[in-house]
Design a protein around this motif. Sequence first.
Motif, PDB file in Angstrom:
ATOM      1  N   ARG A   1      67.384  47.865  10.429  1.00 17.45           N
ATOM      2  CA  ARG A   1      67.891  48.787  11.452  1.00 17.45           C
ATOM      3  C   ARG A   1      69.359  48.484  11.753  1.00 17.45           C
ATOM      4  O   ARG A   1      70.176  49.394  11.904  1.00 17.45           O
ATOM      5  N   TYR A   2      69.693  47.198  11.843  1.00 16.82           N
ATOM      6  CA  TYR A   2      71.082  46.801  12.075  1.00 16.82           C
ATOM      7  C   TYR A   2      71.991  47.334  10.974  1.00 16.82           C
ATOM      8  O   TYR A   2      73.063  47.902  11.242  1.00 16.82           O
ATOM      9  N   LEU A   3      71.587  47.166   9.726  1.00 15.78           N
ATOM     10  CA  LEU A   3      72.417  47.582   8.604  1.00 15.78           C
ATOM     11  C   LEU A   3      72.592  49.094   8.568  1.00 15.78           C
ATOM     12  O   LEU A   3      73.654  49.593   8.174  1.00 15.78           O
ATOM     13  N   LEU A   4      71.565  49.841   8.969  1.00 19.83           N
ATOM     14  CA  LEU A   4      71.699  51.294   8.988  1.00 19.83           C
ATOM     15  C   LEU A   4      72.698  51.730  10.052  1.00 19.83           C
ATOM     16  O   LEU A   4      73.532  52.621   9.820  1.00 19.83           O
TER      17      LEU A   4
ATOM     18  N   ARG B   1      66.360  50.442  21.104  1.00 25.29           N
ATOM     19  CA  ARG B   1      65.245  51.377  21.249  1.00 25.29           C
ATOM     20  C   ARG B   1      63.936  50.846  20.681  1.00 25.29           C
ATOM     21  O   ARG B   1      62.855  51.250  21.100  1.00 25.29           O
ATOM     22  N   THR B   2      64.034  49.981  19.676  1.00 28.46           N
ATOM     23  CA  THR B   2      62.840  49.529  18.959  1.00 28.46           C
ATOM     24  C   THR B   2      62.807  48.007  18.892  1.00 28.46           C
ATOM     25  O   THR B   2      63.831  47.376  18.614  1.00 28.46           O
TER      26      THR B   2
ATOM     27  N   VAL C   1      54.892  46.107  19.328  1.00 23.50           N
ATOM     28  CA  VAL C   1      56.011  46.905  18.842  1.00 23.50           C
ATOM     29  C   VAL C   1      56.311  47.989  19.872  1.00 23.50           C
ATOM     30  O   VAL C   1      55.400  48.520  20.515  1.00 23.50           O
ATOM     31  N   THR C   2      57.572  48.261  20.051  1.00 26.92           N
ATOM     32  CA  THR C   2      57.982  49.318  20.976  1.00 26.92           C
ATOM     33  C   THR C   2      58.957  50.256  20.278  1.00 26.92           C
ATOM     34  O   THR C   2      59.701  49.842  19.385  1.00 26.92           O
TER      35      THR C   2
END
Length: 794
Positions: free
Chosen positions: A332-335, A293-294, A713-714
């Motif tokens: 973000r990956y770790l979350l 998503r980001t 950034v998206t």
Amino acid sequence: MKLMYKKPAVAWTEALPIGNGRLGAMVFGGIEKEHLQINEDTLWSGSPKESNNKEAKALLPKLRQLISEEKYEEADQLSKKMMGPYTQSFMPFGDIYFRFHHGNLGRNYVRELDLQSAVSRVSYCVGNAAYKREYFSSFPDQALVMRFECSKPGLLNFTASFSSSLQAEVFNDDTDLVLTGYAPKHVEPSYVMADDPVVFEEEGGMNFEGRLSVKHDGGNVKWKNGQLIVEGASKATLFFTAATSFNGFDLSPVKDGRDPSLYSKEDMKKVKEKSYEELLQNHLKDYQHLFGRTSLTLFSEEDHSSLPTDQRIEQFGAKDKQLVALLFQYGRYLLIASSRKGSQPANLQGIWNDQVRPPWSSNFTLNINAEMNYWPAEVCHLAECHLPLLEFIEDLAVNGANTAETNYGMRGWVAHHNSDIWRQSSPVGNYGDGDPIWVMWQMGGAWLAQHLWEHYAFNRDKTFLQEKAYPIMRDAALFCLDWLVKDKNGYYQTSPSSSPEHKFKLPNGKLAAISSSATMDLAIIYDLFTNCIDAIEELKLIDDIKVDLETVLDHLQPYQIGKYGQLQEWIQDWEDEDVHHRHVSHLFGVYPGRQLTENRQSEFWEAAKASLNRRGDGGTGWSLAWKINLWARLRDGNRAHQFIANKLQLVREDDYNYHKGGVYPNLFGAHPPFQIDGNFGFTSGVAEMLLQSHEGFIHLLPALPEEWLEGKVTGLRARGGFTIDMEWERGELKTASVRADHSGQCQMKVGSGKVKVQSEASIVENDKGLLLFQTEAGKSITISLESTSYVSRT
């Protein structure tokens, strides 16, 4: 989007983490000897217990009297009689070891973690055979999946075995290798009584079971003496499933626990029915739906991605813009890997811990760390990953209501600075061994309640607000209403009060912890009360509490500016215990609060800058991360970037310099030791530099540093239910796309340049320099700047 290394991990902080919210593993990537250290997020020591202190209620008036008489040292000593037991500890599940029968003379070695796929890979050659391994932790299939391949038929030979630091045994069960055991009844925190033995009692500790099984192409497999042996294969897919007897925060895992064997067997049965390709596709579809998503691109003429990640950190740090973007996405990956639907919240180490005495019990530390873990959840488009914390808060409020009544004789609910899987809400400290500077802090519940409001603010789910968030927020506010006392000047004060973990100097040179109305208390209460009032108005409720909240807000102890021009941290302008202290609690009103802005109470906003400058540029890993967020809110992108540079310094396993925060070779945040909040705080800080929405409007590129002249950034999220894509050149916004979840109105700050709107939307500029336009649910509005007069840094 890869972490990459040219040699196996030697230390735990060099291994690579995988996880599905519940099952985590650290992959070391050895050639002859492979090691996976395993965690399951419900495996904790202990069980539910009575932790409230029935003597505390009677002591509170005397404690308040001592504070009013400015007998702070005596107040510290008396407060120790109001403490409860320590929290319990997050436990390591065990270890899987593989011994490959090809020796250790490998070449062309590569070890990596691919953030796009959440797959860890190891590849190397031995002789003329190429070996490849893949590891991932699947959320849809609730298993760790491992794939081993050899390019030469029949040359894949290995032995697998289990080990555990807990009380456990290993045996063969048909086609599974089984590890079963139980956790300690009690573990004292490692920083208190580290030399004491842990207490194992079968009647008091949680049971657990893990299973390892295999499907292979070619050759044969056998189970012997607690080992799994594969010989003469070309490919092998291994599966690990696990469960514990945890059955709820309020149920004994022994007397009322579930049978972990039933769940581990059932998960194993299901996963073995699927091919490796099917399992991988299930995993990718699930994970990439969230991660994709980001995106963030910081354009650079130099590309260092061919270098091992630890070398990139050491040689280039924040000058490697792609490394900065990698660390942003790593958070973000770790979350995603540590916080999924149905899991426990990410703890002090996410879900990765190899010690029976983990640092600070690897618990939920509520005076900054647990909250920081979830700062990136909403703005970085991972609202679903926020849910475990929100559910934790709902549970904690149940125990917190008992603590509020038992310890203080007050309504609502309260939590203090530590909690655990059993949702302990009372002040820790082993009934007197703890230090009041971190024990006697009653704002844990009030701060956590902010996350309920933020989840609503970003997503606008009124059902959630009405049925879940507001009732818990309201009860947290009830406690604060009862906790506040009126002073002789008519101001509402908190007493006792502390500024977490930071003492003040008395005129006699001695240190004290407890006073009244520390600035952080005031900031959190302001935040909670204003959020409750906003919720009442959003839901169009008739609630008598609104009058009480507004009355108190009008007479809440005001902020003060001290002799150094700083925002005062305490009720008096005392000297700091440590002017460079890692906590910056008194700046809560800047971030994560929204009370102090350039446009509101600007004199205190400026004083906050002075305070932050006085704290200096050092700090632990999470402290550096908090300062990134604060300087972003203060709209100083260059200062924020300085802390990014400080954060991207390499720390090795044996480095225990308490004030040298940075990152380990695997990019884990270093306190030191490892704390995952530094990763999550970094990610939210970068997002805050690029997008802010806490003032009622969307501010694009509010704190862009000079080093990031060009980027894209998206998928960032703004409060109100907006998704933002942006691109900038020469430090100036080029284009922005705004997609709204709901039809309505949007205000945006894009500077003073001429704006061309590439849509049918009608845009007007109001008297505050904000663009105002109507949105339509599910549709995007694209804006581009034609002029170069807008410089976002100003």
